[in-house]
Design a protein around this motif. Sequence first.
Motif, short mmCIF file in Angstrom:
data_model
loop_
_atom_site.label_atom_id
_atom_site.label_comp_id
_atom_site.label_asym_id
_atom_site.label_seq_id
_atom_site.Cartn_x
_atom_site.Cartn_y
_atom_site.Cartn_z
N TYR A 167 -1.33 6.92 -4.28
CA TYR A 167 -1.61 6.20 -3.04
C TYR A 167 -2.35 4.91 -3.38
CZ TYR A 167 -4.16 5.03 1.27
OH TYR A 167 -4.69 4.39 2.35
N HIS A 168 -1.85 3.78 -2.89
CA HIS A 168 -2.45 2.47 -3.12
C HIS A 168 -2.85 1.86 -1.78
CE1 HIS A 168 -0.51 2.60 -7.15
NE2 HIS A 168 0.51 3.11 -6.47
N ASN A 169 -4.01 1.24 -1.72
CA ASN A 169 -4.47 0.60 -0.48
C ASN A 169 -5.13 -0.72 -0.83
OD1 ASN A 169 -5.07 0.14 2.21
ND2 ASN A 169 -6.95 1.37 2.16
N GLY A 186 -5.67 -3.23 6.14
CA GLY A 186 -4.87 -3.67 5.02
C GLY A 186 -3.50 -3.05 5.03
N LEU A 187 -2.91 -2.94 3.84
CA LEU A 187 -1.57 -2.40 3.67
C LEU A 187 -1.62 -1.30 2.61
CD1 LEU A 187 1.40 -2.80 4.55
CD2 LEU A 187 1.69 -4.25 2.53
N ASN A 234 6.78 3.69 0.01
CA ASN A 234 6.61 3.68 1.45
C ASN A 234 5.38 2.86 1.80
OD1 ASN A 234 6.83 4.25 4.16
ND2 ASN A 234 5.81 6.24 4.00
N PHE A 235 5.51 1.92 2.74
CA PHE A 235 4.41 1.06 3.15
C PHE A 235 4.00 1.38 4.58
CE2 PHE A 235 6.40 -1.47 -0.18
CZ PHE A 235 5.31 -1.89 -0.91
#
Length: 418
Positions: free
Chosen positions: A132-134, A166-167, A186-187
């Motif tokens: 998971y990236h944020n 954010g994204l 997935n965004f």
Amino acid sequence: MKRIILATALLLVTSAVMANEDMVNDSVNRYLSSTMGQNWFVTATGSVNWWQGSDRNPAGNYTSLNGPTFGGGVSLGKWITHNVALRLAYDVNRSHSYINGFHTANGGQFDFLYENNPTPDANGYCTTTFMYHNFHGDFMVSPVDLIQGYYNPDRFFTPIFYVGAGLACVSGHTSMIQSLMEGKRNFEYSVDAGFMGLFKLTPYLDIDLQLMWTSQKYSIDSWYNEYISADRTIRPRFADFNYSASLGLNWNIHSRIYELPINYAGEMREMRERISQLEAELEDCMKNQGHITDTVVQFIGSTDTVKEIVSFPFSIFFNLDSYELMSRRDVVNLREIARVAADKGWKIRLRGSCDSATATPEYNQRLSENRCRKIMLELMELGIPESQIILVPVGGVHELDPTEYDRRVLIELVKEIK
């Protein structure tokens, strides 16, 4: 006579107080906004994370905490003022999810799946692990600095609250760059809020402790188990949540530096005290009108002619290396001095000075002459002839504390003793 003198002095000092009131209100207990190059900080942390999202388990509760898993984050920010900051942050961690993605329309493949050789259970679900990236921007507030009105560099612990947006992205890679390049990702938009505690080690380095909550649309963890599950055994959620606790270091680039504006509180306090004294003296004069005795203060002028001061002196201050008026409000005081001098035939003595801590004696002498002449020109425009003005430039001096107050022209109403 004494009533006139006291009334004139009271008017002049009161005008000076009113003219400087705005400056005082803007300077006491307040810091200037930092410049572009000041008060940047960099943070690096390691984190422990818990996910709350759609999950299949034997109890039939499809919303459960998933974790803990480990991750980390970095951020770059700037304190805009001593109590408000902005930052850009990137966080990454690992999570687990159930996937129902075995569909003949896709050739019997598990879409959005990041593990090899998955084995689905009797219901067609299998587990998968993803990264998971944020990437988010945050608005930060220090409530202690906000309440106190200033930054205390000796404070050991500083609490900070923040909110941001954010994204977010999930993928099969730890690296954000790799994640952006691969096809299965997935965004979703994200929002976050948190608490940061800074524990000071040095002027440049803090221990950073953070507690953060992040939310994004429920489809962030898997698409198919919530969108197209035929039996609807997995209930769709409005959002999935990530809770994290992180610990790391915060580096204040060039330390935290704020420039204090000039604080005129001490000078204004003295002027108000003088106003109170003048009011009391004027009141006494009014009570004893029939028994007034003039008292004068005498000094020796540059021509050895004895003169007497007939008004309480006041000062007009100048900026460093300047003989221009700091404010046109000073002309209000000069207009009153000019009116009294014209009515009584008294002279106006201008004693110009500079602070001796800057420049050479020769330069300061010329600057003090220019300051005297500047006030003389203003008085001449008000109708006072040059013959009625006495110039006494004294150059650089150190008479007041702080020495910035020596950058002035001292103005007195005087008359020659016949």
